[in-house]
Each structure stands twice: as C-alpha cells, then as structure tokens.
Design a protein around this motif. Sequence first.
Motif, PDB file in Angstrom:
ATOM      1  N   TYR A 267       0.812  -1.222   0.000  1.00 39.21           N
ATOM      2  CA  TYR A 267       0.000   0.000   0.000  1.00 39.21           C
ATOM      3  C   TYR A 267       0.842   1.267   0.000  1.00 39.21           C
ATOM      4  CZ  TYR A 267      -3.419   3.526   1.272  1.00 39.21           C
ATOM      5  OH  TYR A 267      -4.199   4.664   1.282  1.00 39.21           O
ATOM      6  N   ARG A 268       1.933   1.290   0.706  1.00 34.11           N
ATOM      7  CA  ARG A 268       2.765   2.493   0.792  1.00 34.11           C
ATOM      8  C   ARG A 268       3.315   2.912  -0.566  1.00 34.11           C
ATOM      9  NH1 ARG A 268       8.450   0.353   3.454  1.00 34.11           N
ATOM     10  NH2 ARG A 268       9.227   2.321   2.601  1.00 34.11           N
ATOM     11  N   CYS A 269       3.287   1.983  -1.556  1.00 30.35           N
ATOM     12  CA  CYS A 269       3.818   2.275  -2.890  1.00 30.35           C
ATOM     13  C   CYS A 269       2.718   2.540  -3.911  1.00 30.35           C
ATOM     14  CB  CYS A 269       4.697   1.118  -3.367  1.00 30.35           C
ATOM     15  SG  CYS A 269       6.205   0.911  -2.414  1.00 30.35           S
ATOM     16  N   THR A 270       1.516   2.858  -3.467  1.00 32.06           N
ATOM     17  CA  THR A 270       0.405   3.125  -4.378  1.00 32.06           C
ATOM     18  C   THR A 270       0.094   4.619  -4.442  1.00 32.06           C
ATOM     19  OG1 THR A 270      -1.276   2.842  -2.651  1.00 32.06           O
ATOM     20  CG2 THR A 270      -0.586   0.865  -3.859  1.00 32.06           C
ATOM     21  N   TRP A 271      -0.611   5.013  -5.504  1.00 33.40           N
ATOM     22  CA  TRP A 271      -1.000   6.417  -5.641  1.00 33.40           C
ATOM     23  C   TRP A 271      -2.007   6.804  -4.560  1.00 33.40           C
ATOM     24  CZ3 TRP A 271       1.242  10.314  -7.694  1.00 33.40           C
ATOM     25  CH2 TRP A 271       0.549  11.507  -7.947  1.00 33.40           C
TER      26      TRP A 271
END
Length: 467
Positions: A267-271
């Motif tokens: 999740y931390r790497c999503t827009w």
Amino acid sequence: MLSFATEFPVSPDGVETIFVDTVRRWVLDSPYTVFSEADLAHFCLDGEFNTKLNGQFLSSVYIRQSEEVVLGAQLITIDKDIEWNTSIVLSKNSDDCWIGIRTSREAVSPAVNLPKAKKPVVVRSILGALSGSLDGDFEVQDKPHFLTNNDIILASRIISGDTGSRLPIVYISVSYNGRLLVDAGSLAQKLSGMAHVVVEPNRPFSQRLQIEVNSSNVYGGALGVYWPDAAARRMVIIPTDYDRVSELRDDIFESIRSALLNRQPLYRCTWAAVREALSRKIIEDLKSSGSKEINDYIEQFDQEQLSIKQNLSDAEREIARLRSEIKKYNAISAPGAGISIKNVAEQELYPGEIFDVIIESLEDAINNTVPNSRKVHILSSLVKSNSVSSHRGDDRSRLKAVLRDYKRMDGKTRSELLDLGFSITEDGKHYKLIYKNDPRYTFALSKTGSDVRGGLNSASDIAKRLF
C-alpha cells in the motif's frame, strides 16, 4: 484495467534527486509527450503539482516528514482512443526505500482493442539510475544470481518460499549434461524489477538439493517460479516445450506479470497512499495554523483514521494466520483421493516420469489379474482417471527413427541423440551412450552398422530399459 504492477526496494542514497531526475527524463523523452522542460519547472517540488496540456495530465506529490518521504508522479495520456495511466511512487523511511510502479489502460470506446501489455520503460530507467537494494536474500538487479556449491540451504529456502523476498524467484536448473537451456542474462533483463533470476551451478548441486527439499525442486534444465509464500502458486517451465527461446521468455513474463496484477499491492507504494499522505499533511498544516473552525472535524477524522488502520492491521494479521495454516496444510496434504505416495530417492529424468511408470505398471498388472475381480475394478478405475504423458512414447519413437537406418555416427545422428539426452563418448570399437549422465543407463553402439537391423535392435534394447 490494470496491466502492470510491481514494487521493489532500492538504495536510499541520494534517492530523491535521482528519482525526480529519472521520472522527469522519462516524461520528456517519451515520443508521445506534449510537455517541455518549462512545463515541468515545478515538477516534484514540495507539495502538489498538476499540469494539463493537449490531453495529457501530469501530477506529482512530494511530502517529507521527519525521516519519512513520499514522492510520487502520475501521468495520464489519451492516445488512439486508449487512456493510459502510469503511477510511479517512492516510499522511504528510516528502515528502507521502495519503488512502486503501476500502469492501467482503458478503451475510450468498446470497439477499441487493447494492445499487448508490456513492462513500462520507466522500470528499466529507474533500475538503471538507482541501485537495487536487498529483497530478502537477493539484491534487486537486471542480472542473474549465480549460486555456488555452498548455497544448498539458500536454494532450499527458494524452493520452500522462505527467502523473505517480495518478488518471485525464477530458478534455472542445469540440464543433465551441465548446460543451461535458456539465456539467463536476457531473461533477467526481461524480468528486472519483477522477479529474481537464480541459476544453480551444476548437476551434483541439483541432486544434493533434491535430498534437501524432498524432490520438490526443478531439475534437468527446467525452470521453476517460486513465490515468497509457500502457499502461493508455483510454476514449472520445460524449455524443450517451446520452439523458440523468445516464446519461453514471453510466457514466463506473462505468467509473472499476471500474478503480480492479482497480488495485494504494497500500500505504501500506491498512488492512493500518496494522496493520503498529502491529505494528512494538509490537515497537519491546518492544525498548526490553529484554525478553530475545523478542530471538531479534524478530531473526528483522526478517530476514523485510527479505526480504519486498526481494522486493516487486524485483517493483515488474519491473512498472515491463514497463510500459515495453508502452508501447514500444503506440507502434510498429498494429491489424489486418499492416495499418498511419498517422495522417493530417484530423481525423475523428465517431469512426471515416476507417475507415468506407476500408471503403466498398473496397466500391466490388470493384464495379469483375475478378470472381473475387485482388484481389476480398482486398478482400471485408477488407470481410467489418470492418463500418462506422451513423453515416454515420443522418445521411444524418436530413438527408433534415429537408429532405424544407422550406419555410422554422422552429425545428424549425434545431434538427435544429444537432444534425446544421451552423452556420447568413444570406447574402443563402440560408442558409449550414457542417458541423462546416469552411469546406470550406459549403452554400447557399434561404430559401423553392418547389420541391416542392428540399429533397430539397439534402439529396442535401449528403449526397454528406459521407456
């Protein structure tokens, strides 16, 4: 429709500046871009940036709070009735630094056919500009990882999915004559940022690994795709099943790409995480400004966020528990309706060989059992429900075709025998054929075929022992 998704760790050294420069260069160097250097003057500066020009939309967010950095860019392009949306996110904290890249595409009208999905160019650009970091036991790179003879325990962790990596691992075994049947370098480049490519050193290593992992490893030149969760699906690829090496590479790429799409994202790497970080910063700024009108709203918002995070944490713990249960189940369960066959010391000379031999033996047993007996009914039911592969029959036919008119060991005959898995050496008046480098299956073949049926007789003798 999501068409590509991946996340991988990178080195945090100077990462922010390099990331911004690389993404800006990717936007400006695209043959489809409508933006100029001047349009991107404020790209990826502190806070939020948005620009729109001739059907292209570019956004960026840069948030730094203490040791945490969230940096993201999103490019939306409409080209030939297809809307492309690519998001590139950098998430850095005191422990690590990750990159997430996701691409989606949507047809503007139903009549438009979407093109074949590919890996975005920006993946290779970022890996070329930034040094990959450790993902479990392996560093992210665009080259293969070559195991040594001392890496048996590491290889066994790959097979069991215990390397601690997020990316899957493509394990390349050596063939029976010690060669690789694929170009590991080109495969590693194609899968860079999507999977680790690992190569075993030699056949003795494969045989030692077989004992370590109870015969669950790929071998004999086959490739295996192993995920960092033993409960995840695995895949075995046989290079000889493909007419061209490019087809094999494309098949592996497509299988991994499809699996990455269906995996829960980091999740931390999503827009969405980027937008959340921006909203959080705006709220913190409002708090700091002492704005009394929104204090109640902020308090309620904070309570809601805490509740959402708690629910998410509970869900992740439950997912981890279920994965652990599935892993235990996979370790003790066996395929078949109440039938369990323990792993044997013999390593198969082709995938499914042991199963084929068992079914063929059952067929032979039927012919030697009292007709219309309970035993015949059970054996017949098993044979009917389980078909054998064509491998044994195909190789038997190929061997007979090669030796049918055998007169001497010419280039074509040698090539065919090597392709069937035989190594060939000279031994006095005969050639010595060793099947799959197993000295138990050694055969003599005359250097001159004087007997018109000599070749077929040799093929028949060999086939009886092997096939």
